[in-house]
Design a protein around this motif. Structure first.
Motif, mmCIF file in Angstrom:
data_model
loop_
_atom_site.group_PDB
_atom_site.id
_atom_site.type_symbol
_atom_site.label_atom_id
_atom_site.label_comp_id
_atom_site.label_asym_id
_atom_site.label_seq_id
_atom_site.Cartn_x
_atom_site.Cartn_y
_atom_site.Cartn_z
ATOM 1 N N PHE A 43 0.771 -1.436 -0.218
ATOM 2 C CA PHE A 43 0.585 0.070 0.479
ATOM 3 C C PHE A 43 0.865 1.261 0.000
ATOM 4 C CE2 PHE A 43 -3.188 -3.099 1.846
ATOM 5 C CZ PHE A 43 -4.255 -2.489 1.029
ATOM 6 N N TRP A 50 -7.310 2.280 7.393
ATOM 7 C CA TRP A 50 -7.953 1.696 7.770
ATOM 8 C C TRP A 50 -6.861 0.801 7.606
ATOM 9 C CZ3 TRP A 50 -7.978 -2.999 4.665
ATOM 10 C CH2 TRP A 50 -7.244 -2.136 2.900
ATOM 11 N N GLN A 65 -5.839 -2.998 8.041
ATOM 12 C CA GLN A 65 -5.847 -4.272 6.965
ATOM 13 C C GLN A 65 -4.861 -5.756 8.160
ATOM 14 O OE1 GLN A 65 -6.155 -5.136 2.799
ATOM 15 N NE2 GLN A 65 -5.612 -7.362 2.914
ATOM 16 N N PHE A 66 -3.419 -4.929 8.370
ATOM 17 C CA PHE A 66 -2.651 -5.390 9.230
ATOM 18 C C PHE A 66 -2.674 -4.996 10.539
ATOM 19 C CE2 PHE A 66 -1.465 -5.722 5.239
ATOM 20 C CZ PHE A 66 -1.989 -7.348 4.336
ATOM 21 N N GLU A 115 0.156 -2.401 10.726
ATOM 22 C CA GLU A 115 0.316 -1.246 10.039
ATOM 23 C C GLU A 115 0.303 -0.127 10.935
ATOM 24 O OE1 GLU A 115 -2.434 -1.123 5.990
ATOM 25 O OE2 GLU A 115 -3.379 -2.264 7.110
ATOM 26 N N TRP A 158 -14.787 -0.424 9.395
ATOM 27 C CA TRP A 158 -13.657 0.120 9.166
ATOM 28 C C TRP A 158 -14.581 1.197 7.449
ATOM 29 C CZ3 TRP A 158 -10.840 1.495 11.761
ATOM 30 C CH2 TRP A 158 -9.961 0.573 12.729
ATOM 31 N N HIS A 192 -13.885 -3.016 3.343
ATOM 32 C CA HIS A 192 -12.921 -3.006 4.083
ATOM 33 C C HIS A 192 -13.232 -4.096 4.486
ATOM 34 C CE1 HIS A 192 -11.660 0.588 2.441
ATOM 35 N NE2 HIS A 192 -12.198 1.182 3.330
ATOM 36 N N PRO A 193 -11.889 -4.815 5.434
ATOM 37 C CA PRO A 193 -12.216 -6.230 6.667
ATOM 38 C C PRO A 193 -12.938 -5.962 7.678
ATOM 39 C CG PRO A 193 -9.582 -5.229 5.998
ATOM 40 C CD PRO A 193 -10.855 -4.626 4.885
ATOM 41 N N LYS A 201 -4.144 5.946 2.629
ATOM 42 C CA LYS A 201 -3.848 5.186 2.221
ATOM 43 C C LYS A 201 -4.902 4.917 0.601
ATOM 44 C CE LYS A 201 -4.078 0.241 3.509
ATOM 45 N NZ LYS A 201 -4.331 -1.185 4.898
ATOM 46 N N LYS A 245 -3.635 1.513 -2.897
ATOM 47 C CA LYS A 245 -2.675 0.498 -3.444
ATOM 48 C C LYS A 245 -1.684 2.248 -4.552
ATOM 49 C CE LYS A 245 -3.634 -3.521 -2.470
ATOM 50 N NZ LYS A 245 -2.460 -4.077 -2.298
#
Length: 180
Positions: free
Chosen positions: A64, A93, A95-96, A99, A130, A134-135, A177, A179
């Motif tokens: 990202f 947000w 993802q891990f 982060e 989120w 999103h997850p 954030k 891609k």
């Protein structure tokens, strides 16, 4: 503005504001007057390695790109969302879990003027999420005693990387954030 390291925060128990120095740990009920905050430190240059495949001003990590607002660029939650959209991304947000800790480490050298930075997290119908696409909001790493019901928007406490619920109209730095 307050001298660097200080934050003004509403204390519901006292029904008034307190001032917290996140560098020394000092708490007081009157604003600090020594020193001046000025305009803050100069922006930290981003190396070509840090930028990776991201556009200028963004840092690459975990597939990202991350944009950290300038020292004096603080926004409400909705203002930060709009600023990220203008930058071609969206409000941070995770993802891990790690982060937030990567950003904590990065912010130690970048220097933001607030002690929190906004995330895309919000409380809707009594549940945290989120945002669309999103997850799921699972296994959050909350600061001690959080969430305490003080707000319906989520910020990351920059000194620890942990989450804290905050009033959405409060102005903080923000992280976008996208891609690459």
């Amino acid at each position: 503005g307050l001298p660097h390291g200080w934050e003004k925060k509403f204390d519901g128990k006292m029904n008034g504001f307190i001032y917290i120095n996140h560098v020394t740990g000092e708490t007081r009920t009157s604003p600090p007057t020594h020193g001046s905050s000025g305009t803050g430190p100069a922006p930290v240059q981003i190396s070509a390695r840090e930028q990776g495949s991201c556009k200028p001003g963004w840092r690459y990590a975990f597939n990202f790109c991350y944009y950290i607002s300038a020292f004096a660029d603080i926004q409400s939650h909705s203002g930060a969302q709009a600023a990220c959209k203008t930058q071609g991304g969206e409000l941070f947000w995770p993802q891990f879990v790690f982060e937030s800790f990567f950003l904590k480490k990065t912010l130690n050298k970048v220097k933001i003027s607030t002690h929190f930075f906004w995330t895309n997290g919000e409380k809707h119908s009594g549940k945290w999420d989120w945002g669309t696409g999103h997850p799921a909001f699972s296994n959050p790493k909350w600061s001690a005693g959080q969430p305490d019901g003080s707000g319906t928007c989520l910020a990351v406490y920059a000194h620890t990387g942990f989450l804290d619920d905050q009033p959405c109209e409060t102005q903080y730095n923000y992280v976008c954030k996208t891609k690459p």
